[in-house]
Design a protein around this motif. Structure first.
Motif, PDB file in Angstrom:
ATOM      1  N   ASP A  12       0.867  -1.175   0.000  1.00 37.04           N
ATOM      2  CA  ASP A  12       0.000   0.000   0.000  1.00 37.04           C
ATOM      3  C   ASP A  12       0.909   1.232   0.000  1.00 37.04           C
ATOM      4  O   ASP A  12       1.589   1.505   1.003  1.00 37.04           O
ATOM      5  N   PRO A  13       0.950   1.985  -1.101  1.00 34.92           N
ATOM      6  CA  PRO A  13       1.904   3.090  -1.196  1.00 34.92           C
ATOM      7  C   PRO A  13       1.709   4.183  -0.151  1.00 34.92           C
ATOM      8  O   PRO A  13       2.679   4.794   0.281  1.00 34.92           O
ATOM      9  N   LEU A  14       0.484   4.429   0.284  1.00 33.62           N
ATOM     10  CA  LEU A  14       0.255   5.471   1.296  1.00 33.62           C
ATOM     11  C   LEU A  14       0.792   5.045   2.659  1.00 33.62           C
ATOM     12  O   LEU A  14       1.419   5.846   3.361  1.00 33.62           O
ATOM     13  N   CYS A  31      16.587   1.974   3.584  1.00 33.79           N
ATOM     14  CA  CYS A  31      17.391   1.546   2.436  1.00 33.79           C
ATOM     15  C   CYS A  31      16.533   1.109   1.260  1.00 33.79           C
ATOM     16  O   CYS A  31      17.054   0.875   0.167  1.00 33.79           O
ATOM     17  N   GLY A  32      15.226   1.000   1.476  1.00 29.05           N
ATOM     18  CA  GLY A  32      14.353   0.658   0.370  1.00 29.05           C
ATOM     19  C   GLY A  32      12.920   0.447   0.809  1.00 29.05           C
ATOM     20  O   GLY A  32      12.643   0.187   1.973  1.00 29.05           O
ATOM     21  N   VAL A  33      12.031   0.598  -0.158  1.00 25.40           N
ATOM     22  CA  VAL A  33      10.613   0.332   0.031  1.00 25.40           C
ATOM     23  C   VAL A  33      10.216  -0.628  -1.083  1.00 25.40           C
ATOM     24  O   VAL A  33      10.386  -0.324  -2.260  1.00 25.40           O
ATOM     25  N   ALA A  34       9.703  -1.788  -0.704  1.00 23.93           N
ATOM     26  CA  ALA A  34       9.337  -2.817  -1.669  1.00 23.93           C
ATOM     27  C   ALA A  34       7.849  -3.100  -1.574  1.00 23.93           C
ATOM     28  O   ALA A  34       7.291  -3.182  -0.475  1.00 23.93           O
ATOM     29  N   ASP A  55       4.751  -6.477   5.658  1.00 24.59           N
ATOM     30  CA  ASP A  55       3.331  -6.835   5.591  1.00 24.59           C
ATOM     31  C   ASP A  55       3.254  -8.269   5.084  1.00 24.59           C
ATOM     32  O   ASP A  55       4.086  -8.693   4.272  1.00 24.59           O
ATOM     33  N   ILE A  56       2.291  -9.027   5.537  1.00 26.86           N
ATOM     34  CA  ILE A  56       2.163 -10.415   5.086  1.00 26.86           C
ATOM     35  C   ILE A  56       1.547 -10.489   3.696  1.00 26.86           C
ATOM     36  O   ILE A  56       2.020 -11.215   2.830  1.00 26.86           O
ATOM     37  N   SER A  57       0.490  -9.726   3.475  1.00 29.35           N
ATOM     38  CA  SER A  57      -0.199  -9.763   2.179  1.00 29.35           C
ATOM     39  C   SER A  57       0.470  -8.801   1.206  1.00 29.35           C
ATOM     40  O   SER A  57       0.342  -7.589   1.338  1.00 29.35           O
ATOM     41  N   LEU A  58       1.176  -9.361   0.244  1.00 29.19           N
ATOM     42  CA  LEU A  58       1.835  -8.559  -0.781  1.00 29.19           C
ATOM     43  C   LEU A  58       1.213  -8.894  -2.125  1.00 29.19           C
ATOM     44  O   LEU A  58       0.689  -9.987  -2.317  1.00 29.19           O
ATOM     45  N   ASN A  59       1.332  -7.947  -3.052  1.00 29.15           N
ATOM     46  CA  ASN A  59       0.750  -8.185  -4.368  1.00 29.15           C
ATOM     47  C   ASN A  59       1.788  -7.860  -5.434  1.00 29.15           C
ATOM     48  O   ASN A  59       1.951  -6.707  -5.791  1.00 29.15           O
ATOM     49  N   PRO A  60       2.508  -8.850  -5.921  1.00 33.32           N
ATOM     50  CA  PRO A  60       2.414 -10.280  -5.632  1.00 33.32           C
ATOM     51  C   PRO A  60       3.387 -10.697  -4.526  1.00 33.32           C
ATOM     52  O   PRO A  60       4.373 -10.026  -4.274  1.00 33.32           O
ATOM     53  N   GLY A  61       3.077 -11.821  -3.925  1.00 30.37           N
ATOM     54  CA  GLY A  61       3.990 -12.425  -2.971  1.00 30.37           C
ATOM     55  C   GLY A  61       3.420 -12.618  -1.593  1.00 30.37           C
ATOM     56  O   GLY A  61       2.255 -12.354  -1.322  1.00 30.37           O
ATOM     57  N   ASP A  62       4.292 -13.103  -0.715  1.00 27.24           N
ATOM     58  CA  ASP A  62       3.936 -13.458   0.649  1.00 27.24           C
ATOM     59  C   ASP A  62       5.009 -12.927   1.587  1.00 27.24           C
ATOM     60  O   ASP A  62       6.183 -13.283   1.458  1.00 27.24           O
ATOM     61  N   GLY A  63       4.608 -12.094   2.511  1.00 31.06           N
ATOM     62  CA  GLY A  63       5.544 -11.520   3.464  1.00 31.06           C
ATOM     63  C   GLY A  63       6.204 -12.547   4.357  1.00 31.06           C
ATOM     64  O   GLY A  63       7.306 -12.317   4.857  1.00 31.06           O
ATOM     65  N   ARG A  64       5.571 -13.684   4.563  1.00 30.74           N
ATOM     66  CA  ARG A  64       6.193 -14.739   5.376  1.00 30.74           C
ATOM     67  C   ARG A  64       7.439 -15.282   4.686  1.00 30.74           C
ATOM     68  O   ARG A  64       8.435 -15.577   5.334  1.00 30.74           O
ATOM     69  N   VAL A  65       7.379 -15.405   3.363  1.00 32.21           N
ATOM     70  CA  VAL A  65       8.550 -15.846   2.595  1.00 32.21           C
ATOM     71  C   VAL A  65       9.657 -14.803   2.713  1.00 32.21           C
ATOM     72  O   VAL A  65      10.831 -15.141   2.904  1.00 32.21           O
ATOM     73  N   PHE A  80       6.554  -7.866  11.708  1.00 29.46           N
ATOM     74  CA  PHE A  80       5.383  -7.922  10.834  1.00 29.46           C
ATOM     75  C   PHE A  80       4.481  -6.757  11.189  1.00 29.46           C
ATOM     76  O   PHE A  80       4.196  -6.514  12.362  1.00 29.46           O
ATOM     77  N   ALA A  81       4.026  -6.024  10.201  1.00 25.54           N
ATOM     78  CA  ALA A  81       3.051  -4.950  10.367  1.00 25.54           C
ATOM     79  C   ALA A  81       1.935  -5.284   9.396  1.00 25.54           C
ATOM     80  O   ALA A  81       2.044  -5.047   8.195  1.00 25.54           O
ATOM     81  N   THR A  82       0.867  -5.876   9.914  1.00 23.01           N
ATOM     82  CA  THR A  82      -0.115  -6.505   9.041  1.00 23.01           C
ATOM     83  C   THR A  82      -1.494  -6.561   9.671  1.00 23.01           C
ATOM     84  O   THR A  82      -1.626  -6.513  10.893  1.00 23.01           O
ATOM     85  N   GLY A  83      -2.471  -6.715   8.837  1.00 20.21           N
ATOM     86  CA  GLY A  83      -3.835  -6.940   9.304  1.00 20.21           C
ATOM     87  C   GLY A  83      -4.075  -8.405   9.641  1.00 20.21           C
ATOM     88  O   GLY A  83      -5.171  -8.775  10.039  1.00 20.21           O
ATOM     89  N   GLN A  84      -3.052  -9.225   9.499  1.00 21.43           N
ATOM     90  CA  GLN A  84      -3.187 -10.659   9.756  1.00 21.43           C
ATOM     91  C   GLN A  84      -2.461 -11.107  11.015  1.00 21.43           C
ATOM     92  O   GLN A  84      -2.026 -12.255  11.108  1.00 21.43           O
ATOM     93  N   CYS A  85      -2.320 -10.239  11.992  1.00 22.27           N
ATOM     94  CA  CYS A  85      -1.635 -10.597  13.227  1.00 22.27           C
ATOM     95  C   CYS A  85      -2.368 -11.680  14.007  1.00 22.27           C
ATOM     96  O   CYS A  85      -1.779 -12.323  14.876  1.00 22.27           O
ATOM     97  N   ASP A  86      -3.650 -11.901  13.698  1.00 20.29           N
ATOM     98  CA  ASP A  86      -4.380 -12.964  14.394  1.00 20.29           C
ATOM     99  C   ASP A  86      -3.980 -14.350  13.892  1.00 20.29           C
ATOM    100  O   ASP A  86      -4.323 -15.357  14.484  1.00 20.29           O
TER     101      ASP A  86
END
Length: 137
Positions: A12-14, A31-34, A55-65, A80-86
């Motif tokens: 999410d760019p914002l 050093c970077g924003v991906a 973040d865990i939910s990336l488009n495309p990809g998986d933050g856990r990886v 992790f900074a995510t809406g999936q902390c549960d």
């Protein structure tokens, strides 16, 4: 803590911009924003970040990886900074040390990263900031 190399992995760019501005104002070296898994891994290879916000939910990809690679290949301390902390079980084995649930105030990020740094170094962090929680190793 200042001048620590931090990688932000957020699609999410914002949100990414808010976090980046907060960290820069606190003296961190972003050093970077991906926005994707592949971009995050390429930036990690290039800059070897000391800390990362993922973040865990990336488009495309998986933050856990991403977290697993950062921790295993680069010894990066990951928050992790995510809406999936549960979904704590899905975060185990990644090497990440803590989770900050969304929505969060980007101004909290410098203190959260300070706690993550201490945790990664094996220091006591009790009490953690009340807006985040530790993950089992």
């Amino acid at each position: 803590m200042t001048n620590s190399r931090v990688l932000i992995v957020e699609d999410d760019p914002l949100i990414a911009l808010d976090v980046e501005q907060s960290l820069l104002a606190a003296g961190f070296n972003v050093c970077g924003v991906a926005a994707s898994e592949a971009e995050a891994l390429a930036l990690a290879e290039r800059f070897r970040p000391e800390l990362a916000i993922v973040d865990i939910s990336l488009n495309p990809g998986d933050g856990r990886v991403v977290a697993k690679a950062l921790c295993g290949d680069f010894a990066t301390a990951v928050l992790f900074a995510t809406g999936q902390c549960d979904e704590v079980e899905g975060m185990s084995g990644t090497g990440a040390v803590a989770c900050l649930p969304k929505p969060y105030n980007a101004d909290l990020m410098p203190a959260a990263l300070a706690a993550v740094r201490r945790m990664a170094q094996g220091e006591r962090t009790e009490p953690l900031p009340d807006y985040m929680f530790a993950l089992a190793a």
